[in-house]
Design an enzyme around this catalytic site. Structure first.
Site, short mmCIF file in Angstrom:
data_model
loop_
_atom_site.label_atom_id
_atom_site.label_comp_id
_atom_site.label_asym_id
_atom_site.label_seq_id
_atom_site.Cartn_x
_atom_site.Cartn_y
_atom_site.Cartn_z
N PHE A 249 -1.46 -61.69 2.37
CA PHE A 249 -2.21 -62.80 2.98
C PHE A 249 -1.33 -64.01 3.26
O PHE A 249 -1.78 -65.14 3.28
CB PHE A 249 -3.46 -63.15 2.16
CG PHE A 249 -4.55 -62.15 2.45
CD1 PHE A 249 -4.46 -60.86 1.97
CD2 PHE A 249 -5.61 -62.47 3.27
CE1 PHE A 249 -5.41 -59.90 2.30
CE2 PHE A 249 -6.57 -61.52 3.59
CZ PHE A 249 -6.46 -60.23 3.11
N ALA A 252 1.43 -65.33 8.95
CA ALA A 252 1.01 -66.37 9.90
C ALA A 252 0.49 -65.69 11.16
O ALA A 252 0.90 -64.59 11.50
CB ALA A 252 2.19 -67.27 10.22
N CYS A 260 -16.56 -62.47 7.33
CA CYS A 260 -16.56 -62.90 5.93
C CYS A 260 -15.92 -64.27 5.71
O CYS A 260 -16.58 -65.21 5.28
CB CYS A 260 -15.86 -61.85 5.08
SG CYS A 260 -16.63 -60.24 5.24
C1 UGA Z 1 -12.37 -59.95 3.52
C2 UGA Z 1 -11.71 -59.76 2.14
O1 UGA Z 1 -10.34 -59.42 2.30
C3 UGA Z 1 -12.42 -58.66 1.35
O2 UGA Z 1 -11.86 -58.58 0.04
C4 UGA Z 1 -13.90 -59.02 1.25
O3 UGA Z 1 -14.63 -58.02 0.55
C5 UGA Z 1 -14.47 -59.16 2.64
O4 UGA Z 1 -13.77 -60.20 3.34
C6 UGA Z 1 -15.94 -59.52 2.50
O5 UGA Z 1 -16.24 -60.61 1.99
O6 UGA Z 1 -16.81 -58.68 2.78
P1 UGA Z 1 -12.20 -58.72 5.91
O7 UGA Z 1 -12.96 -59.88 6.45
O8 UGA Z 1 -12.64 -57.35 6.27
O9 UGA Z 1 -12.17 -58.77 4.29
O10 UGA Z 1 -10.71 -58.84 6.44
P2 UGA Z 1 -9.29 -59.31 5.88
O11 UGA Z 1 -8.37 -58.17 5.87
O12 UGA Z 1 -9.42 -60.06 4.62
O13 UGA Z 1 -8.83 -60.30 7.04
C7 UGA Z 1 -9.57 -61.47 7.36
C8 UGA Z 1 -8.90 -62.26 8.44
O14 UGA Z 1 -7.70 -62.86 7.96
C9 UGA Z 1 -8.48 -61.46 9.67
O15 UGA Z 1 -8.80 -62.21 10.81
C10 UGA Z 1 -6.99 -61.30 9.53
O16 UGA Z 1 -6.32 -61.16 10.74
C11 UGA Z 1 -6.64 -62.62 8.85
N1 UGA Z 1 -5.37 -62.56 8.09
C12 UGA Z 1 -5.28 -61.79 6.98
C13 UGA Z 1 -4.29 -63.32 8.49
O17 UGA Z 1 -4.34 -64.04 9.51
N2 UGA Z 1 -3.14 -63.29 7.74
C14 UGA Z 1 -3.03 -62.54 6.62
O18 UGA Z 1 -1.95 -62.56 6.00
C15 UGA Z 1 -4.14 -61.76 6.24
#
Ligand code: UGA
Length: 434
Positions: A249, A252, A260
């Protein structure tokens, strides 16, 4: 065990299919009859890798069934999970009316002891409300427990996250609830965090907000990298090797989206506000995230000089790879901002095109990356799909009107693209400063 899951959305359906795969008898309940009818035919309501196979296996082995009746669900499951939606209100509050409605229905159908488990993401103290609401509606004082068991499933890797969790959080108030849930989760060997219901509820919001904070933090650092000509990927690597920080996480990009983080961070700010605490830190997280869209558009503007009447080829519309989900996707804001500047948009996404059709106006949807590149003045990468990682850039260059790539996910090697004659602008890689 016999369990029922109310709400066949992303969380509910994945949870139900996984519990069935672990050998439980699962009844999935959803008031959307069309959805239930499709599921009975093995048709998924959304794309999630591996889910269709898992659902079909569960059905074939008669461990996974579907119904539109909450009454049937309450009759079947000793444990009843509530997995209904908790969308955002305009002020950021979570709308809990679906949870309340389900509580009434469950309470009315209760004939013998049931453990009611909230799995939807809900504000702290929702468990209290569920208990109070049910107590008033339960006939003849039938005993029940309420527990909180937040989910931590990421879209796109939800089945993996379910089967190999980092931890399982159980917010329980009785020995019976604790032993039922511990028994249900026994096949998954991981750390169990057993706590009270309110702490469990807070763990969910605090976890998502903290992850969002990490993303906004690295996006803020990326701004500095761009200004001084440093490389945010290396900064993240250098920070992330410190085990107290961790590398995940810290990518950038164009900011977080999805169903979520935006909703949960807003809800957490509101929860704090109602409890008399101004969660300024999280307000800054939201601000940085919103700015990130504008910053990306600015990078395109700087690369092209004028955007008006230029053609931008957008690669990736889904808020992240391996999903067709467009909820709060950065692509929505970015495309709107570019169109406001007078740009023409061509776009491709490996899975989200069907959903995108109704959502975007004036966008030409393309069948692949190369079609998107045809006649484009710039390729803008918004989602880090695997299939975007290895492309025939020599071919792409011949198709584009101008060889410009603005990479919102730092997918490519800047030097390699520059050698091929592209103008390449990454995110926090110092290129914007040049
Ligand atoms: C997120 C959490 O990671 C889960 O643990 C949680 O269960 C879920 O929400 C929920 O509440 O149901 P999710 O929304 O599916 O999961 O996706 P993520 O993989 O967490 O990514 C979220 C956003 O952050 C995406 O737009 C992704 O592109 C962005 N992101 C993620 C970044 O810009 N940089 C990162 O390093 C990681």
């Amino acid at each position: 065990m016999d369990i029922s899951i109310i709400g066949a959305g992303h969380v509910g359906l994945v949870t139900g299919a996984c519990f069935a795969d672990l050998g439980n008898q699962v009844l999935m309940v959803d008031h959307d009859r069309a959805r239930i009818a499709k599921l009975k035919r093995g048709v998924m309501p959304f794309y999630e890798p591996g889910l269709e196979e898992l659902v079909r296996r569960g059905m074939a082995e008669r461990r996974l069934r579907f119904t539109a009746s909450v009454r049937d669900g309450v009759e079947h499951g000793l444990i009843v999970f509530i997995c209904v939606g908790t969308p955002s209100r305009p002020n950021g509050d979570a709308d809990l009316s679906a949870v309340e409605h389900v509580c009434h229905q469950v309470a009315k159908a209760l004939r013998t002891y049931r453990l009611i488990v909230e799995k939807s993401t809900v504000p702290v103290e929702t468990g209290e409300w569920i208990k109070r609401t049910m107590r008033l509606a339960v006939p003849r004082k039938v005993p029940f427990d309420v527990a909180s068991n937040p989910e931590f499933l990421r879209e796109g890797s939800a089945i993996h996250d379910f089967m190999q969790p980092d931890r399982i959080v159980l917010g329980v108030e009785s020995a019976r609830a604790k032993s039922l849930l511990a028994e249900l989760y026994k096949p998954l060997t991981t750390s169990l965090v057993i706590t009270d219901v309110k702490s469990a509820e807070l763990i969910k919001h605090a976890s998502n907000s903290f992850l969002a904070l990490k993303i906004s933090f690295i996006n803020a650092v990326a701004q500095l990298c761009d200004r001084v000509g440093a490389n945010v990927v290396k900064v993240a690597e250098g920070m992330g090797l410190d085990r107290r920080i961790g590398r995940s996480f810290l990518d950038a990009g164009v900011g977080y989206g999805g169903s979520c983080f935006p909703k949960d961070v807003a809800a957490f700010i509101r929860i704090a506000e109602k409890l008399g605490y101004d969660f300024e830190l999280l307000k800054a997280v939201v601000r940085v995230n919103q700015d990130q869209r504008q910053v990306f558009v600015k990078r395109i503007t700087q690369a092209l000089w004028n955007v008006s009447n230029k053609t931008i080829g957008v690669l990736g519309l889904a808020f992240k790879p391996n999903t067709d989900d467009l909820r709060a996707a950065p692509s929505i804001d970015i495309i709107r901002l570019l169109q406001q500047e007078g740009a023409r948009i061509r776009a491709f996404d490996p899975k989200a095109l069907a959903q995108a059709n109704g959502l975007f106006q004036g966008v030409t949807f393309c069948k692949d990356v190369y079609e998107t590149a045809r006649g484009a003045d710039c390729l803008a990468v918004l989602t880090e799909w695997n299939e975007f990682k290895e492309l025939d850039f020599a071919r792409i260059k011949t198709l584009m009107r101008q060889p410009v790539i603005v990479d919102g996910r730092n997918l490519y090697d800047p030097a390699a693209l520059q050698r091929l004659g592209f103008r390449y602008v990454g995110t926090g890689c110092g290129h914007a400063a040049r």
